[in-house]
Scaffold this motif. Structure first.
Motif, PDB file in Angstrom:
ATOM      1  N   GLY A 211       0.792  -1.204   0.000  1.00  0.00           N
ATOM      2  CA  GLY A 211       0.000   0.000   0.000  1.00  0.00           C
ATOM      3  C   GLY A 211       0.834   1.268   0.000  1.00  0.00           C
ATOM      4  O   GLY A 211       0.361   2.323   0.392  1.00  0.00           O
ATOM      5  N   VAL A 212       2.076   1.199  -0.451  1.00  0.00           N
ATOM      6  CA  VAL A 212       2.958   2.355  -0.478  1.00  0.00           C
ATOM      7  C   VAL A 212       3.389   2.623  -1.905  1.00  0.00           C
ATOM      8  O   VAL A 212       3.664   1.706  -2.655  1.00  0.00           O
ATOM      9  N   GLU A 213       3.439   3.907  -2.298  1.00  0.00           N
ATOM     10  CA  GLU A 213       3.926   4.255  -3.624  1.00  0.00           C
ATOM     11  C   GLU A 213       5.433   4.434  -3.535  1.00  0.00           C
ATOM     12  O   GLU A 213       5.941   5.123  -2.658  1.00  0.00           O
TER      13      GLU A 213
ATOM     14  N   ILE B 139       1.886  -0.594  -4.869  1.00  0.00           N
ATOM     15  CA  ILE B 139       1.999  -2.016  -4.564  1.00  0.00           C
ATOM     16  C   ILE B 139       1.171  -2.272  -3.308  1.00  0.00           C
ATOM     17  O   ILE B 139       1.403  -1.654  -2.271  1.00  0.00           O
ATOM     18  N   ARG B 140       0.223  -3.175  -3.415  1.00  0.00           N
ATOM     19  CA  ARG B 140      -0.690  -3.420  -2.298  1.00  0.00           C
ATOM     20  C   ARG B 140      -1.041  -4.894  -2.227  1.00  0.00           C
ATOM     21  O   ARG B 140      -0.730  -5.674  -3.115  1.00  0.00           O
ATOM     22  N   ASP B 141      -1.747  -5.251  -1.157  1.00  0.00           N
ATOM     23  CA  ASP B 141      -2.193  -6.622  -0.976  1.00  0.00           C
ATOM     24  C   ASP B 141      -3.337  -6.958  -1.930  1.00  0.00           C
ATOM     25  O   ASP B 141      -4.130  -6.094  -2.326  1.00  0.00           O
TER      26      ASP B 141
ATOM     27  N   PRO C 163      -3.411 -16.251  -0.361  1.00  0.00           N
ATOM     28  CA  PRO C 163      -3.758 -14.872  -0.753  1.00  0.00           C
ATOM     29  C   PRO C 163      -2.966 -13.830   0.030  1.00  0.00           C
ATOM     30  O   PRO C 163      -2.790 -12.706  -0.434  1.00  0.00           O
ATOM     31  N   GLU C 164      -2.474 -14.206   1.226  1.00  0.00           N
ATOM     32  CA  GLU C 164      -1.673 -13.268   2.014  1.00  0.00           C
ATOM     33  C   GLU C 164      -0.283 -13.063   1.431  1.00  0.00           C
ATOM     34  O   GLU C 164       0.437 -12.151   1.837  1.00  0.00           O
ATOM     35  N   LEU C 165       0.101 -13.887   0.456  1.00  0.00           N
ATOM     36  CA  LEU C 165       1.383 -13.737  -0.238  1.00  0.00           C
ATOM     37  C   LEU C 165       1.172 -13.341  -1.690  1.00  0.00           C
ATOM     38  O   LEU C 165       1.982 -13.653  -2.558  1.00  0.00           O
ATOM     39  N   ALA C 166       0.070 -12.641  -1.944  1.00  0.00           N
ATOM     40  CA  ALA C 166      -0.238 -12.148  -3.288  1.00  0.00           C
ATOM     41  C   ALA C 166      -0.227 -10.632  -3.265  1.00  0.00           C
ATOM     42  O   ALA C 166      -0.987 -10.002  -2.522  1.00  0.00           O
ATOM     43  N   LEU C 167       0.654 -10.032  -4.067  1.00  0.00           N
ATOM     44  CA  LEU C 167       0.762  -8.579  -4.166  1.00  0.00           C
ATOM     45  C   LEU C 167       0.287  -8.120  -5.538  1.00  0.00           C
ATOM     46  O   LEU C 167       0.489  -8.806  -6.540  1.00  0.00           O
ATOM     47  N   VAL C 168      -0.317  -6.949  -5.563  1.00  0.00           N
ATOM     48  CA  VAL C 168      -0.875  -6.379  -6.789  1.00  0.00           C
ATOM     49  C   VAL C 168      -0.182  -5.056  -7.090  1.00  0.00           C
ATOM     50  O   VAL C 168       0.007  -4.226  -6.189  1.00  0.00           O
ATOM     51  N   ALA C 169       0.219  -4.869  -8.348  1.00  0.00           N
ATOM     52  CA  ALA C 169       0.729  -3.583  -8.816  1.00  0.00           C
ATOM     53  C   ALA C 169      -0.444  -2.829  -9.422  1.00  0.00           C
ATOM     54  O   ALA C 169      -0.989  -3.230 -10.444  1.00  0.00           O
ATOM     55  N   ASP C 170      -0.860  -1.774  -8.773  1.00  0.00           N
ATOM     56  CA  ASP C 170      -2.065  -1.025  -9.148  1.00  0.00           C
ATOM     57  C   ASP C 170      -1.647   0.293  -9.785  1.00  0.00           C
ATOM     58  O   ASP C 170      -1.055   1.148  -9.133  1.00  0.00           O
ATOM     59  N   ALA C 171      -1.977   0.441 -11.063  1.00  0.00           N
ATOM     60  CA  ALA C 171      -1.613   1.662 -11.781  1.00  0.00           C
ATOM     61  C   ALA C 171      -2.739   2.688 -11.789  1.00  0.00           C
ATOM     62  O   ALA C 171      -2.683   3.667 -12.525  1.00  0.00           O
TER      63      ALA C 171
ATOM     64  N   GLY D 265      11.178  -0.567 -11.800  1.00  0.00           N
ATOM     65  CA  GLY D 265      11.527  -1.031 -10.470  1.00  0.00           C
ATOM     66  C   GLY D 265      10.388  -1.688  -9.720  1.00  0.00           C
ATOM     67  O   GLY D 265      10.543  -2.066  -8.553  1.00  0.00           O
ATOM     68  N   VAL D 266       9.235  -1.826 -10.385  1.00  0.00           N
ATOM     69  CA  VAL D 266       8.064  -2.397  -9.718  1.00  0.00           C
ATOM     70  C   VAL D 266       8.301  -3.862  -9.362  1.00  0.00           C
ATOM     71  O   VAL D 266       8.043  -4.302  -8.239  1.00  0.00           O
TER      72      VAL D 266
END
Length: 252
Positions: free
Chosen positions: A40-42, A51-53, A99-107, A190-191
């Motif tokens: 949840g931090v840019e 990048i968030r859960d 699911p707790e080890l799944a990260l999403v790159a949100d644009a 760098g994502v």
């Protein structure tokens, strides 16, 4: 557009998702207090990619990312008849198991990439055999003769028919594994490396001594990327190279 097989991730998994979200939050806080990255931090200059859960609402977008990167990083939409098939093989299992080890790159609009991991590969494979593959096979195999009309279909359906073809080798000292896929417009910022380092820290905090992944033996660019992060070669098979990373080298 893409949905998981009915009865695998549905209403009955809501409690699991809530538990996973709680676990992810706890791991994220622990990572932050230990000098690691939290979700949840840019991160700096990444064109506002956050990048968030993972959240269940991300399901369709992550399946779409899998489809749009399914041809060696390129769009596989024209190679498959059923757009859900790739996701049911390469994304859904991870969301079921960890699911707790799944990260999403949100644009901004929807997920544009993901990094997925499991803590224990052997346990992961067992869960898939018991819960995931029977459901996926029931969905696809009865109609495969009528649905396999495009180039990639036969190869993917062979994986559904014989799930052992998807299994990872036993690599002592590296029980966890992961993979990452990003859409083209967020690559090179760098994502991917940031997402992986976040997962490294979560896996370490969860007790894993090391993580591995598989890459195409001909994909020298990917190999260079992972070696830069500290991965070393563990095993080479026909067409595939397995690389591993143990701590503390992962959190560099």
């Amino acid at each position: 557009m893409c949905a998981l097989p009915e009865g695998v991730l549905g209403e009955q998994s809501a409690g699991d998702y809530a538990s996973a979200a709680s676990t992810a939050g706890a791991l994220g806080s622990a990572a932050q207090s230990n000098g690691g990255a939290s979700a949840g931090v840019e991160w700096g200059d990444m064109s506002a990619v956050t990048i968030r859960d993972f959240h269940p609402d991300d399901l369709d977008s992550l399946y779409e990312v899998c489809l749009l990167t399914g041809d060696a990083g390129e769009d596989a939409s024209q190679l498959v008849t059923n757009p859900r098939l790739l996701g049911d093989i390469y994304v859904g299992p991870y969301l079921l198991q960890a699911p707790e080890l799944a990260l999403v790159a949100d644009a901004g609009q929807r997920g544009s990439g993901y990094a997925l991991a499991v803590l224990d590969t052997a346990e992961f494979e067992q869960t898939l055999d018991e819960v995931w593959w029977p459901t996926v096979q029931a969905r696809y195999l009865p109609t495969e003769r009528h649905s396999a009309t495009r180039p990639f279909d036969d190869e993917l359906l062979a994986l559904v028919r014989n799930p052992e073809l998807t299994r990872h080798p036993t690599l002592p000292g590296y029980p966890s594994h992961l993979h990452v896929d990003l859409l083209e417009h967020i690559r090179g910022k760098g994502v991917g490396s940031r997402m992986l380092k976040m997962l490294f820290e979560r896996l370490r905090l969860a007790g894993s001594p090391g993580v591995h992944l598989g890459v195409d033996a001909a994909n020298e660019g990917a190999q260079q990327f992972y070696r830069h992060l500290g991965f070393v070669e563990l095993l080479r098979t026909d067409g595939e190279l397995y690389l591993g990373l143990s701590w503390p080298s992962a959190i560099a």
